[in-house]
Write an enzyme that holds these catalytic residues in place. Structure first.
Site, PDB file in Angstrom:
ATOM      1  N   GLY A  11       0.813  -1.219   0.000  1.00 41.24           N
ATOM      2  CA  GLY A  11       0.000   0.000   0.000  1.00 41.24           C
ATOM      3  C   GLY A  11       0.842   1.262   0.000  1.00 41.24           C
ATOM      4  N   LEU A  57      -4.518 -10.949   6.914  1.00 41.42           N
ATOM      5  CA  LEU A  57      -4.887 -10.547   8.286  1.00 41.42           C
ATOM      6  C   LEU A  57      -6.057 -11.346   8.842  1.00 41.42           C
ATOM      7  CD1 LEU A  57      -4.391  -6.705   8.005  1.00 41.42           C
ATOM      8  CD2 LEU A  57      -3.330  -8.187   9.729  1.00 41.42           C
ATOM      9  N   ALA A  80      -5.162  -3.218   5.852  1.00 40.01           N
ATOM     10  CA  ALA A  80      -6.592  -2.984   6.152  1.00 40.01           C
ATOM     11  C   ALA A  80      -7.377  -2.914   4.845  1.00 40.01           C
ATOM     12  CB  ALA A  80      -6.774  -1.662   6.891  1.00 40.01           C
ATOM     13  N   TYR A  93     -16.702  -7.984   5.814  1.00 42.81           N
ATOM     14  CA  TYR A  93     -15.313  -8.153   5.386  1.00 42.81           C
ATOM     15  C   TYR A  93     -14.430  -7.063   6.027  1.00 42.81           C
ATOM     16  CZ  TYR A  93     -11.161  -8.070   2.499  1.00 42.81           C
ATOM     17  OH  TYR A  93      -9.857  -8.067   2.091  1.00 42.81           O
ATOM     18  N   SER A 123      -7.004   5.615  12.970  1.00 44.73           N
ATOM     19  CA  SER A 123      -7.447   6.605  11.985  1.00 44.73           C
ATOM     20  C   SER A 123      -8.295   7.707  12.586  1.00 44.73           C
ATOM     21  CB  SER A 123      -8.272   5.872  10.921  1.00 44.73           C
ATOM     22  OG  SER A 123      -8.991   6.790  10.138  1.00 44.73           O
ATOM     23  N   GLU A 125     -10.792   8.727  11.202  1.00 45.98           N
ATOM     24  CA  GLU A 125     -12.186   8.337  10.938  1.00 45.98           C
ATOM     25  C   GLU A 125     -12.884   7.911  12.230  1.00 45.98           C
ATOM     26  OE1 GLU A 125     -14.684   7.545   8.296  1.00 45.98           O
ATOM     27  OE2 GLU A 125     -13.648   9.334   7.609  1.00 45.98           O
ATOM     28  N   TYR A 147     -16.084   1.084   8.427  1.00 43.97           N
ATOM     29  CA  TYR A 147     -14.617   1.212   8.523  1.00 43.97           C
ATOM     30  C   TYR A 147     -14.225   1.885   9.839  1.00 43.97           C
ATOM     31  CZ  TYR A 147      -9.963   3.213   7.704  1.00 43.97           C
ATOM     32  OH  TYR A 147      -8.648   3.595   7.836  1.00 43.97           O
ATOM     33  N   LYS A 151     -12.069   0.377  12.987  1.00 43.35           N
ATOM     34  CA  LYS A 151     -10.825   1.007  13.480  1.00 43.35           C
ATOM     35  C   LYS A 151     -10.921   1.302  14.980  1.00 43.35           C
ATOM     36  CE  LYS A 151      -7.876   1.418  10.009  1.00 43.35           C
ATOM     37  NZ  LYS A 151      -6.544   0.782  10.026  1.00 43.35           N
ATOM     38  N   ARG A 182      -0.869   7.294  -3.688  1.00 48.66           N
ATOM     39  CA  ARG A 182      -2.200   7.105  -3.112  1.00 48.66           C
ATOM     40  C   ARG A 182      -3.070   6.297  -4.071  1.00 48.66           C
ATOM     41  NH1 ARG A 182      -5.247   6.705   1.411  1.00 48.66           N
ATOM     42  NH2 ARG A 182      -6.131   8.697   2.079  1.00 48.66           N
TER      43      ARG A 182
HETATM   44  P1  NAP Z   1      -3.679   1.229   1.273  1.00 48.45           P
HETATM   45  O1  NAP Z   1      -2.798   1.932   0.294  1.00 48.45           O
HETATM   46  O2  NAP Z   1      -5.092   0.950   0.925  1.00 48.45           O
HETATM   47  O3  NAP Z   1      -2.953  -0.149   1.659  1.00 48.45           O
HETATM   48  C1  NAP Z   1      -3.629  -1.134   2.383  1.00 48.45           C
HETATM   49  C2  NAP Z   1      -2.729  -2.349   2.491  1.00 48.45           C
HETATM   50  O4  NAP Z   1      -3.433  -3.361   3.232  1.00 48.45           O
HETATM   51  C3  NAP Z   1      -2.353  -2.990   1.145  1.00 48.45           C
HETATM   52  O5  NAP Z   1      -1.005  -3.411   1.188  1.00 48.45           O
HETATM   53  C4  NAP Z   1      -3.279  -4.188   1.077  1.00 48.45           C
HETATM   54  O6  NAP Z   1      -2.788  -5.245   0.292  1.00 48.45           O
HETATM   55  C5  NAP Z   1      -3.303  -4.594   2.539  1.00 48.45           C
HETATM   56  N1  NAP Z   1      -4.424  -5.483   2.842  1.00 48.45           N
HETATM   57  C6  NAP Z   1      -5.728  -5.330   2.480  1.00 48.45           C
HETATM   58  N2  NAP Z   1      -6.451  -6.374   2.921  1.00 48.45           N
HETATM   59  C7  NAP Z   1      -5.603  -7.210   3.551  1.00 48.45           C
HETATM   60  C8  NAP Z   1      -5.746  -8.469   4.178  1.00 48.45           C
HETATM   61  N3  NAP Z   1      -6.934  -9.083   4.248  1.00 48.45           N
HETATM   62  N4  NAP Z   1      -4.647  -9.060   4.721  1.00 48.45           N
HETATM   63  C9  NAP Z   1      -3.430  -8.449   4.647  1.00 48.45           C
HETATM   64  N5  NAP Z   1      -3.219  -7.261   4.031  1.00 48.45           N
HETATM   65  C10 NAP Z   1      -4.305  -6.638   3.504  1.00 48.45           C
HETATM   66  O7  NAP Z   1      -3.705   2.034   2.670  1.00 48.45           O
HETATM   67  P2  NAP Z   1      -2.692   3.151   3.224  1.00 48.45           P
HETATM   68  O8  NAP Z   1      -3.200   4.484   2.812  1.00 48.45           O
HETATM   69  O9  NAP Z   1      -1.315   2.755   2.938  1.00 48.45           O
HETATM   70  O10 NAP Z   1      -2.996   3.055   4.787  1.00 48.45           O
HETATM   71  C11 NAP Z   1      -2.245   2.170   5.620  1.00 48.45           C
HETATM   72  C12 NAP Z   1      -3.033   1.925   6.904  1.00 48.45           C
HETATM   73  O11 NAP Z   1      -3.248   3.151   7.579  1.00 48.45           O
HETATM   74  C13 NAP Z   1      -4.398   1.307   6.725  1.00 48.45           C
HETATM   75  O12 NAP Z   1      -4.645   0.478   7.838  1.00 48.45           O
HETATM   76  C14 NAP Z   1      -5.339   2.490   6.763  1.00 48.45           C
HETATM   77  O13 NAP Z   1      -6.632   2.091   7.175  1.00 48.45           O
HETATM   78  C15 NAP Z   1      -4.657   3.351   7.782  1.00 48.45           C
HETATM   79  N6  NAP Z   1      -4.845   4.787   7.684  1.00 48.45           N
HETATM   80  C16 NAP Z   1      -4.595   5.422   6.507  1.00 48.45           C
HETATM   81  C17 NAP Z   1      -4.730   6.791   6.437  1.00 48.45           C
HETATM   82  C18 NAP Z   1      -4.460   7.540   5.159  1.00 48.45           C
HETATM   83  O14 NAP Z   1      -4.885   8.689   5.057  1.00 48.45           O
HETATM   84  N7  NAP Z   1      -3.745   6.952   4.204  1.00 48.45           N
HETATM   85  C19 NAP Z   1      -5.102   7.523   7.587  1.00 48.45           C
HETATM   86  C20 NAP Z   1      -5.327   6.835   8.777  1.00 48.45           C
HETATM   87  C21 NAP Z   1      -5.181   5.469   8.820  1.00 48.45           C
HETATM   88  P3  NAP Z   1      -3.219  -5.442  -1.268  1.00 48.45           P
HETATM   89  O15 NAP Z   1      -2.268  -4.585  -2.041  1.00 48.45           O
HETATM   90  O16 NAP Z   1      -3.036  -6.904  -1.461  1.00 48.45           O
HETATM   91  O17 NAP Z   1      -4.637  -4.987  -1.392  1.00 48.45           O
HETATM   92  N1  GDD Z   2     -13.207   8.828  -2.446  1.00 47.38           N
HETATM   93  C1  GDD Z   2     -13.956   9.888  -2.794  1.00 47.38           C
HETATM   94  N2  GDD Z   2     -14.415   9.983  -4.079  1.00 47.38           N
HETATM   95  N3  GDD Z   2     -14.244  10.819  -1.849  1.00 47.38           N
HETATM   96  C2  GDD Z   2     -14.979  11.883  -2.232  1.00 47.38           C
HETATM   97  C3  GDD Z   2     -15.449  12.043  -3.529  1.00 47.38           C
HETATM   98  C4  GDD Z   2     -15.164  11.045  -4.505  1.00 47.38           C
HETATM   99  O1  GDD Z   2     -15.572  11.113  -5.662  1.00 47.38           O
HETATM  100  N4  GDD Z   2     -16.135  13.217  -3.593  1.00 47.38           N
HETATM  101  C5  GDD Z   2     -16.083  13.754  -2.375  1.00 47.38           C
HETATM  102  N5  GDD Z   2     -15.390  12.949  -1.544  1.00 47.38           N
HETATM  103  C6  GDD Z   2     -15.176  13.191  -0.101  1.00 47.38           C
HETATM  104  C7  GDD Z   2     -15.611  12.020   0.784  1.00 47.38           C
HETATM  105  O2  GDD Z   2     -17.029  12.020   0.951  1.00 47.38           O
HETATM  106  C8  GDD Z   2     -14.841  12.359   2.055  1.00 47.38           C
HETATM  107  O3  GDD Z   2     -15.562  13.294   2.820  1.00 47.38           O
HETATM  108  C9  GDD Z   2     -13.563  13.027   1.528  1.00 47.38           C
HETATM  109  O4  GDD Z   2     -13.803  13.336   0.152  1.00 47.38           O
HETATM  110  C10 GDD Z   2     -12.307  12.160   1.630  1.00 47.38           C
HETATM  111  O5  GDD Z   2     -12.577  10.891   1.068  1.00 47.38           O
HETATM  112  P1  GDD Z   2     -11.392   9.825   0.815  1.00 47.38           P
HETATM  113  O6  GDD Z   2     -10.286  10.448   0.074  1.00 47.38           O
HETATM  114  O7  GDD Z   2     -12.040   8.610   0.226  1.00 47.38           O
HETATM  115  O8  GDD Z   2     -10.828   9.554   2.275  1.00 47.38           O
HETATM  116  P2  GDD Z   2     -11.544   9.313   3.686  1.00 47.38           P
HETATM  117  O9  GDD Z   2     -11.386  10.572   4.476  1.00 47.38           O
HETATM  118  O10 GDD Z   2     -12.884   8.756   3.547  1.00 47.38           O
HETATM  119  O11 GDD Z   2     -10.623   8.162   4.313  1.00 47.38           O
HETATM  120  C11 GDD Z   2      -9.205   8.233   4.240  1.00 47.38           C
HETATM  121  O12 GDD Z   2      -8.703   8.868   5.401  1.00 47.38           O
HETATM  122  C12 GDD Z   2      -8.949   8.177   6.630  1.00 47.38           C
HETATM  123  C13 GDD Z   2      -8.363   9.028   7.758  1.00 47.38           C
HETATM  124  O13 GDD Z   2      -9.233  10.062   8.060  1.00 47.38           O
HETATM  125  C14 GDD Z   2      -8.688   6.806   4.107  1.00 47.38           C
HETATM  126  O14 GDD Z   2      -7.288   6.837   3.860  1.00 47.38           O
HETATM  127  C15 GDD Z   2      -8.910   6.000   5.377  1.00 47.38           C
HETATM  128  O15 GDD Z   2      -8.263   4.730   5.270  1.00 47.38           O
HETATM  129  C16 GDD Z   2      -8.316   6.802   6.549  1.00 47.38           C
HETATM  130  O16 GDD Z   2      -8.498   6.106   7.760  1.00 47.38           O
END
Ligand code: NAP
Ligand code: GDD
Length: 319
Positions: A11, A57, A80, A93, A123, A125, A147, A151, A182
């Protein structure tokens, strides 16, 4: 040589954290699911330096085997089902992987390597319908999606294993963080990729949901440093990691289109299919604890982050 085991290595965050740990001289083990087609684009450049272990996981036995094979000093649980929107059509799931998966990983560590330091990717969230602004470590949780609820379980079971078994377990409450790596479904990348496709003449319109939602967006490369710092402290603890600034999705759209010399009003269409059953309207983090105790600082501004992503995507489409 220190050893780290990471879930979620394919990821966004896994790729930046693997780079950081390799730079620091760690031996890096990455848990990877079997997939029918290869999905290692984010780590292609470092794949020969990583030892991959097969696992999921939702399968405790695979996690136990991974811990036995790696005998890690540090475990980073980044895996995740991380896309909030998909947690409504796939709630069970999501609970299994994003929630129970944390418990599986903690059990594997407790049974096989209880001295390992553990990081849980929690997170913002979890704050959902926010009880106070800005949000900090003590702000009550009110998740707004399956989700977010999963978390919250992952966070509390991490705290509970720390308190029950004296594990060195930390929960990093990270606000949204983005990068050119991303996933394409998340709104920042969907917008920057859409801008580049429009510029390249591959599409005319960009369909989005709620433009008024506000997020505290930072750069993923900065945020993985905070994860590592948490595991280097004397005592395990929980930390909010954020920039302390918030922007609307509309701000994001304006900056991204303007950077490519386009007028967003000519292309963006609001579409009901991207609205969520329950929305998180506003996220704004208070990172004071991380700044004070970890010495952590975000380095990349929101504007520079979006420009970095637009430029990366323009190049991808030959612009
Ligand atoms: P991501 O790009 O969606 O990566 C998710 C990773 O989890 C991928 O490597 C995916 O593998 C793996 N995965 C999914 N299902 C799995 C399973 N059943 N068993 C083992 N591995 C699995 O997410 P990210 O943005 O890097 O975020 C990393 C972590 O931080 C996540 O837990 C996310 O919820 C959390 N988080 C992210 C943010 C953010 O803004 N990015 C903020 C707060 C928390 P595959 O490639 O095989 O699908
Ligand atoms: N994805 C998406 N697509 N979001 C949209 C869109 C669209 O077309 N239009 C508006 N949005 C709004 C969503 O409704 C949300 O309020 C905001 O954009 C951000 O959406 P995402 O980028 O999908 O992220 P997220 O905030 O729901 O979740 C991400 O951040 C979390 C931490 O706060 C993810 O990375 C989560 O894994 C992470 O925990």
């Amino acid at each position: 040589m220190k050893k780290a085991l990471m879930t979620g290595i394919t990821g966004q965050d896994g790729s930046y954290l693997a780079e950081l740990l390799l730079d620091k001289g760690y031996k890096v083990y990455g848990l990877k699911r079997r997939t029918s087609t290869e999905n290692i684009e984010n780590i292609m450049h470092i794949k020969n330096e990583i030892e991959f272990l097969s696992g999921d996981l939702s399968d405790l036995s695979s996690l136990i085997q991974a811990v036995r094979a790696s005998r890690p000093d540090e475990v980073y649980n980044l895996g995740a089902q991380s896309f909030v929107a998909d947690s409504w059509p796939q709630p069970v799931y999501t609970a299994e992987v994003t929630g129970l998966g944390v418990l599986n990983m903690l059990e594997a560590v407790r049974q096989e390597q209880p001295g390992a330091r553990f990081y849980q990717a929690s997170s913002s969230e979890m704050f959902g319908k926010v009880a106070e602004t800005p949000q900090r470590e003590t702000t009550p949780f009110y998740p707004r999606s399956p989700y977010g609820a999963a978390k919250v379980f992952g966070h509390w079971i991490t705290v509970n294993y720390r308190e029950s078994y004296d594990l060195f377990a930390c929960s990093g409450i990270l606000f949204n963080h983005e990068s050119p790596r991303r996933g394409i479904q998340f709104v920042t990348r969907k917008v920057t990729d859409g801008v580049a496709r429009i510029k390249a003449g591959l599409q005319k319109e960009l369909r989005l949901g709620n433009l008024e939602a506000k997020r505290d967006w930072g750069f993923a490369g900065d945020y993985v440093e905070a994860m590592w710092l948490m595991l280097q402290q004397k005592m395990p603890d929980d930390y909010v990691v954020a920039t302390g600034k918030t922007h609307t999705v509309k701000n994001l759209v304006e900056i991204a289109f303007a950077h490519a010399g386009l007028k967003w009003e000519d292309h963006v269409v609001q579409a009901a299919e991207f609205m969520r059953p329950a929305e998180v309207d506003l996220l704004l983090g208070n990172p004071q604890k991380a700044k004070k105790k970890l010495g952590w600082e975000p380095k990349v501004s929101f504007e520079d982050l979006i420009k970095m992503m637009v430029e990366h995507d323009l190049k991808k489409y030959g612009q």
